[in-house]
Motif scaffolding. Sequence first.
Motif, PDB file in Angstrom:
ATOM      1  N   ARG A   1      -6.750  12.925   0.102  1.00 37.35           N
ATOM      2  CA  ARG A   1      -6.088  12.003   1.013  1.00 37.35           C
ATOM      3  C   ARG A   1      -5.607  12.800   2.218  1.00 37.35           C
ATOM      4  O   ARG A   1      -4.992  13.854   2.068  1.00 37.35           O
ATOM      5  CB  ARG A   1      -4.904  11.316   0.347  1.00 37.35           C
ATOM      6  CG  ARG A   1      -4.165  10.363   1.292  1.00 37.35           C
ATOM      7  CD  ARG A   1      -3.111   9.548   0.587  1.00 37.35           C
ATOM      8  NE  ARG A   1      -3.694   8.702  -0.435  1.00 37.35           N
ATOM      9  CZ  ARG A   1      -4.366   7.580  -0.181  1.00 37.35           C
ATOM     10  NH1 ARG A   1      -4.559   7.195   1.056  1.00 37.35           N
ATOM     11  NH2 ARG A   1      -4.861   6.874  -1.170  1.00 37.35           N
TER      12      ARG A   1
ATOM     13  N   ARG B   1       0.833  -1.201   0.000  1.00 38.60           N
ATOM     14  CA  ARG B   1       0.000   0.000   0.000  1.00 38.60           C
ATOM     15  C   ARG B   1       0.871   1.256   0.000  1.00 38.60           C
ATOM     16  O   ARG B   1       0.590   2.218  -0.718  1.00 38.60           O
ATOM     17  CB  ARG B   1      -0.915  -0.009   1.223  1.00 38.60           C
ATOM     18  CG  ARG B   1      -1.953   1.114   1.231  1.00 38.60           C
ATOM     19  CD  ARG B   1      -2.585   1.231   2.597  1.00 38.60           C
ATOM     20  NE  ARG B   1      -3.320   0.038   2.965  1.00 38.60           N
ATOM     21  CZ  ARG B   1      -4.602  -0.146   2.711  1.00 38.60           C
ATOM     22  NH1 ARG B   1      -5.282   0.776   2.068  1.00 38.60           N
ATOM     23  NH2 ARG B   1      -5.211  -1.245   3.101  1.00 38.60           N
ATOM     24  N   GLN B   2       1.942   1.248   0.786  1.00 32.04           N
ATOM     25  CA  GLN B   2       2.824   2.412   0.834  1.00 32.04           C
ATOM     26  C   GLN B   2       3.525   2.642  -0.503  1.00 32.04           C
ATOM     27  O   GLN B   2       3.616   3.777  -0.983  1.00 32.04           O
ATOM     28  CB  GLN B   2       3.852   2.225   1.947  1.00 32.04           C
ATOM     29  CG  GLN B   2       3.248   2.138   3.334  1.00 32.04           C
ATOM     30  CD  GLN B   2       4.291   1.925   4.415  1.00 32.04           C
ATOM     31  OE1 GLN B   2       5.480   2.030   4.151  1.00 32.04           O
ATOM     32  NE2 GLN B   2       3.841   1.634   5.625  1.00 32.04           N
TER      33      GLN B   2
ATOM     34  N   SER C   1      -8.099   5.634   4.116  1.00 29.07           N
ATOM     35  CA  SER C   1      -8.119   4.529   3.154  1.00 29.07           C
ATOM     36  C   SER C   1      -9.525   3.932   3.164  1.00 29.07           C
ATOM     37  O   SER C   1      -9.942   3.351   4.167  1.00 29.07           O
ATOM     38  CB  SER C   1      -7.093   3.460   3.513  1.00 29.07           C
ATOM     39  OG  SER C   1      -7.123   2.406   2.588  1.00 29.07           O
TER      40      SER C   1
ATOM     41  N   LEU D   1       1.000   6.230  -7.206  1.00 26.17           N
ATOM     42  CA  LEU D   1      -0.168   7.042  -7.535  1.00 26.17           C
ATOM     43  C   LEU D   1       0.196   8.521  -7.594  1.00 26.17           C
ATOM     44  O   LEU D   1      -0.298   9.255  -8.455  1.00 26.17           O
ATOM     45  CB  LEU D   1      -1.275   6.823  -6.495  1.00 26.17           C
ATOM     46  CG  LEU D   1      -1.998   5.488  -6.543  1.00 26.17           C
ATOM     47  CD1 LEU D   1      -3.006   5.402  -5.406  1.00 26.17           C
ATOM     48  CD2 LEU D   1      -2.704   5.316  -7.865  1.00 26.17           C
TER      49      LEU D   1
ATOM     50  N   GLY E   1       2.420   1.685  -3.368  1.00 27.14           N
ATOM     51  CA  GLY E   1       1.382   2.095  -4.311  1.00 27.14           C
ATOM     52  C   GLY E   1       1.039   3.560  -4.186  1.00 27.14           C
ATOM     53  O   GLY E   1       0.745   4.227  -5.185  1.00 27.14           O
ATOM     54  N   GLU E   2       1.085   4.111  -2.961  1.00 23.00           N
ATOM     55  CA  GLU E   2       0.798   5.531  -2.775  1.00 23.00           C
ATOM     56  C   GLU E   2       1.827   6.391  -3.509  1.00 23.00           C
ATOM     57  O   GLU E   2       1.484   7.401  -4.122  1.00 23.00           O
ATOM     58  CB  GLU E   2       0.792   5.866  -1.284  1.00 23.00           C
ATOM     59  CG  GLU E   2      -0.426   5.327  -0.535  1.00 23.00           C
ATOM     60  CD  GLU E   2      -0.357   5.616   0.948  1.00 23.00           C
ATOM     61  OE1 GLU E   2       0.706   6.104   1.400  1.00 23.00           O
ATOM     62  OE2 GLU E   2      -1.347   5.355   1.639  1.00 23.00           O
ATOM     63  N   GLN E   3       3.092   5.996  -3.455  1.00 21.44           N
ATOM     64  CA  GLN E   3       4.132   6.740  -4.176  1.00 21.44           C
ATOM     65  C   GLN E   3       3.902   6.674  -5.684  1.00 21.44           C
ATOM     66  O   GLN E   3       4.080   7.669  -6.399  1.00 21.44           O
ATOM     67  CB  GLN E   3       5.504   6.177  -3.822  1.00 21.44           C
ATOM     68  CG  GLN E   3       5.863   6.301  -2.356  1.00 21.44           C
ATOM     69  CD  GLN E   3       7.179   5.626  -2.027  1.00 21.44           C
ATOM     70  OE1 GLN E   3       7.855   5.095  -2.908  1.00 21.44           O
ATOM     71  NE2 GLN E   3       7.549   5.629  -0.757  1.00 21.44           N
TER      72      GLN E   3
ATOM     73  N   GLU F   1      -4.167   2.391  -4.123  1.00 15.42           N
ATOM     74  CA  GLU F   1      -2.774   2.240  -3.719  1.00 15.42           C
ATOM     75  C   GLU F   1      -2.340   0.778  -3.609  1.00 15.42           C
ATOM     76  O   GLU F   1      -1.138   0.486  -3.563  1.00 15.42           O
ATOM     77  CB  GLU F   1      -2.519   2.953  -2.390  1.00 15.42           C
ATOM     78  CG  GLU F   1      -3.337   2.426  -1.230  1.00 15.42           C
ATOM     79  CD  GLU F   1      -4.664   3.156  -1.061  1.00 15.42           C
ATOM     80  OE1 GLU F   1      -5.229   3.090   0.030  1.00 15.42           O
ATOM     81  OE2 GLU F   1      -5.117   3.784  -2.044  1.00 15.42           O
TER      82      GLU F   1
END
Length: 555
Positions: A174, A125-126, A220, A132, A128-130, A511
């Motif tokens: 977010r 998830r972390q 989230s 995105l 994926g956030e970068q 993410e």
Amino acid sequence: MESSSNGGHGNTTLYIVGAILLAVATAIIGPAVLGESVRPAVEVLDVGGEIFLRLLQMVVVPLVMASVMSGILGLGDVRKLGRPGAYAVSYYLCTTVLAVVTGLIVVNIVNPGRGIDPVLVEDARQEGEQTLAHVADRRQGRRIEWHNVTGDRAAAAGSSKNAAVPEEGVWSVRVAIDQVGEADTAAEARVLWSHDGDVFEEAPDGLFKAGLEPGVYTTSPVVPIPEGAEFVRLDFTPQDGGERSVVEAYLVAGAPSIGDIFKNLVLMLFTNNLLASMVEINLLPLIVFSIAFGAMLTTLGPRADTISELVLSINDALMSFILLLMRLAPLGIFCLVAARFAHAQLDGQFLTLLKTQAWYMTSVLVGLGIHALVTLPLLLWFFTRRNPWTYLRQMSQAVLTAFSTASSTATLPVTMECAETKAGVSRRSTEFVLPLGATINMDGTALYEAAAAIFIAQAYALVDPAFVLTFDKQVVIAVTATLAAIGAAGIPEAGLVTMLIVLNAVGLPLELIGLILPIDWLLDRFRTAVNTFGDSVGAAIVDKGFPPDNGAAAA
């Protein structure tokens, strides 16, 4: 026709296979034995592979335009393209649907997300956030941020930050709250929206509360902003107790909707700058222009003879250039594959990923294998009565090049050369069907995205038991993956954005794309090879729909 093409090139396929095997072995053994000292050599291989890839890409645009025009001139009348064109589009749509259904069946049987470690889901998830954030920057050019609304409860109560929402795109907010020290009462952030900037309403699910323990708490999923909102506001109330709490919030671009896909599908047929489309290797508007220009030449009679001969000569010269370039293919492919695999091995990814995501990889590869070795051969035999395995052998150079380059477009010159000179597909079909297929036919991509979405849903269910992957959601995934694979080619970061579209359609956190990113580079090669073989099968099938050759398009 096939026999005349083998002189000097009969062993090229074996050389390419050997180059790939040698490259993989070198990439695994070299870093394992020599460690970081091998990195300079890997950089040299990377340059060599990039040169070969650029040589392939260099010829794509002139080859597509010349070949499509040659095909129209060979027909003599553009109206004869109607039935083959309809066949080609129907074939591409049907095979994409079949690929998606195959992917869904396989991934439901294997169920790769069932045994995944929940810790891996949170780590992904972390990452994926970068990713995105990178996609948002590429698609919209910026992110709009609020930062560091902080202070004690009395001083900061009711503090707020406003921002204007861009006109284009779908946007969400977010929020991340960093709780420093243990709190007695949790900090809160409230997202509001407005049409005019004066009257604000709370967004759906707009209230977000942090926890009491020290740490960073993040929304989230993200908080969606209603369509038509022109302003958003963040109201922040700090915690009671503890040292302090800090909020960071920013607008993020969401995945395009199905409506965006249909709009893009229509607009990508046309361009306001032909040269810009050439520079970006945006083939679909170039195909449309080439069809229109070639059709115009057929109406001019003898006045167009000079330019018609020029187009045909350019096309022949480019095909000869490709034959020459294929002599370098084994060396170029060795450099491409060895450099990419070696980078993964040096970063500690390759063997680790094979272990941690083995079942997911198995699902995708089995699905791609069924489509490439069962579905497509059956279609080829049913419509043409060709021997599918002989045809696959004839197209093997193109398939292996696609695996090496991970680009259907870059492989297009090789695909056209193999289909015409080795597989005996008529020039009229290769010159029209294959460029179109390289643009809109994405069987492997659609299958991959459907399977990946189910895998992500299975993994997400482990950390959020409230999420249930129902049958209707799987139908939505199938439809969305089909449309996204066809209609998103003109979007920057297309492969990634189409995956976001599929996740967005069934309400999965975007993410979580971080779950599939580490292995995407490898699976991309397999799905590109399937895309290329699917294009070539389409050329052979549609070939039957062309009117009898009157000799005008003699090779």
